[in-house]
Enzyme design. Structure first.
Site, mmCIF file in Angstrom:
data_model
loop_
_atom_site.group_PDB
_atom_site.id
_atom_site.type_symbol
_atom_site.label_atom_id
_atom_site.label_comp_id
_atom_site.label_asym_id
_atom_site.label_seq_id
_atom_site.Cartn_x
_atom_site.Cartn_y
_atom_site.Cartn_z
ATOM 1 N N GLU A 103 9.398 39.516 39.454
ATOM 2 C CA GLU A 103 9.527 38.603 38.321
ATOM 3 C C GLU A 103 9.306 37.162 38.773
ATOM 4 O O GLU A 103 9.481 36.836 39.949
ATOM 5 C CB GLU A 103 10.937 38.810 37.716
ATOM 6 C CG GLU A 103 11.334 37.920 36.579
ATOM 7 C CD GLU A 103 10.477 38.043 35.329
ATOM 8 O OE1 GLU A 103 9.238 37.910 35.426
ATOM 9 O OE2 GLU A 103 11.053 38.209 34.242
ATOM 10 N N ASP A 107 16.329 33.634 34.236
ATOM 11 C CA ASP A 107 16.924 32.528 33.501
ATOM 12 C C ASP A 107 18.214 33.046 32.858
ATOM 13 O O ASP A 107 19.243 33.144 33.521
ATOM 14 C CB ASP A 107 15.868 32.062 32.485
ATOM 15 C CG ASP A 107 16.218 30.786 31.779
ATOM 16 O OD1 ASP A 107 16.849 29.919 32.378
ATOM 17 O OD2 ASP A 107 15.847 30.645 30.588
ATOM 18 N N ASP A 163 4.493 29.444 32.791
ATOM 19 C CA ASP A 163 3.814 28.706 31.731
ATOM 20 C C ASP A 163 4.762 27.894 30.869
ATOM 21 O O ASP A 163 5.972 28.140 30.843
ATOM 22 C CB ASP A 163 3.097 29.689 30.804
ATOM 23 C CG ASP A 163 4.083 30.469 29.922
ATOM 24 O OD1 ASP A 163 4.985 31.133 30.482
ATOM 25 O OD2 ASP A 163 3.990 30.388 28.682
HETATM 26 P P1 IMP Z 1 15.291 35.429 30.772
HETATM 27 O O1 IMP Z 1 15.176 36.666 29.953
HETATM 28 O O2 IMP Z 1 15.974 34.326 30.020
HETATM 29 O O3 IMP Z 1 15.892 35.638 32.138
HETATM 30 O O4 IMP Z 1 13.848 34.854 30.903
HETATM 31 C C1 IMP Z 1 12.958 35.208 31.826
HETATM 32 C C2 IMP Z 1 11.568 34.750 31.401
HETATM 33 O O5 IMP Z 1 11.620 33.483 30.739
HETATM 34 C C3 IMP Z 1 10.719 34.544 32.597
HETATM 35 O O6 IMP Z 1 9.986 35.700 32.890
HETATM 36 C C4 IMP Z 1 9.815 33.404 32.179
HETATM 37 O O7 IMP Z 1 8.660 33.917 31.568
HETATM 38 C C5 IMP Z 1 10.589 32.632 31.146
HETATM 39 N N1 IMP Z 1 11.185 31.388 31.695
HETATM 40 C C6 IMP Z 1 12.485 31.124 31.928
HETATM 41 N N2 IMP Z 1 12.670 29.895 32.444
HETATM 42 C C7 IMP Z 1 11.436 29.367 32.558
HETATM 43 C C8 IMP Z 1 10.942 28.106 33.060
HETATM 44 O O8 IMP Z 1 11.667 27.205 33.529
HETATM 45 N N3 IMP Z 1 9.589 27.946 33.004
HETATM 46 C C9 IMP Z 1 8.738 28.892 32.521
HETATM 47 N N4 IMP Z 1 9.148 30.077 32.059
HETATM 48 C C10 IMP Z 1 10.482 30.304 32.077
HETATM 49 MG MG MG Z 2 6.801 33.219 30.309
#
Ligand code: IMP
Ligand code: MG
Length: 189
Positions: A103, A107, A163
């Site tokens: 991954e 986040d 992105d």
């Molecule tokens: P989560 O489900 O919130 O953990 O999000 C994960 C996904 O969010 C990652 O695979 C990224 O595509 C996107 N993402 C989270 N933070 C960022 C960031 O700072 N920049 C770009 N994409 C992010």
């Molecule tokens: Mg993304």
């Protein structure tokens, strides 16, 4: 049209050389872990993981196979939601396989916890997680990567696969996006 990235990037957080060195170093640890195990399946989460997956795989020297999934917890903005969808599934049967999910960033943790659960439900032998970046301050779901390259502060970053609104994945470094870029957009929405 050539882009002036100074208008977009507040600062470079991780430069090209640091990315290359850290990924190489981490690959040694991962090689050791999988050395005496069955064939590895790398599962890249598209699209953000492409650069990391390529760089990591070049440094792995165990037998491995690659597949990809598109999993989305994002709409078109910078906010995550618990509503995780599989938009493109694997071609590979993971039953009995040693799986390593690759991954770009963890986040909130929604995307990875759902993805891991899905693969475990399909009877993968083991599912581990490697992420290029970890933003622990933002975590909502209790999930930790098995391996990571860099922990970063709570700022929105782009480049090396990551992105903003599908742009800037091509930057060779990880940069902090200027707040004005997404704040301008939020006002329009
Ligand atoms: P989560 O489900 O919130 O953990 O999000 C994960 C996904 O969010 C990652 O695979 C990224 O595509 C996107 N993402 C989270 N933070 C960022 C960031 O700072 N920049 C770009 N994409 C992010
Ligand atoms: Mg993304």
């Amino acid at each position: 049209m050539l882009r002036n990235y100074d208008e977009l990037i507040d600062r470079v957080l991780i430069d090209e050389e640091s990315l290359r060195l850290k990924i190489k170093q981490l690959a040694k640890t991962i090689n050791e872990y999988y050395r005496d195990k069955d064939e590895l399946l790398l599962v890249g989460i598209l699209k953000g993981s492409v650069m990391f997956m390529a760089e990591l795989a070049k440094n792995l020297d165990v037998d491995l196979d690659m597949d990809f999934m598109v999993v989305s917890s994002y709409d078109q903005n910078t906010y995550s939601s618990g509503n995780v969808k599989i938009l493109k599934d694997l071609d590979t049967d993971v039953k009995g396989r040693e799986v390593l999910i690759v991954e770009d960033i963890i986040d909130t943790g929604y995307t990875l916890s759902k993805t891991r659960e899905t693969l475990l439900n399909r009877d993968a032998k083991d599912v581990k997680i490697v992420t290029l970046l970890d933003k622990p301050e933002r975590r909502v779901v209790d999930i930790k990567p098995d391996w990571y390259c860099f922990k970063i502060p709570n700022e929105f970053v782009v480049g090396f696969g990551l992105d903003y609104d599908q742009l800037y994945r091509n930057l060779p470094y990880i940069g902090v996006l200027k707040r004005s870029v997404y704040e301008d957009n939020e006002e329009e929405n």
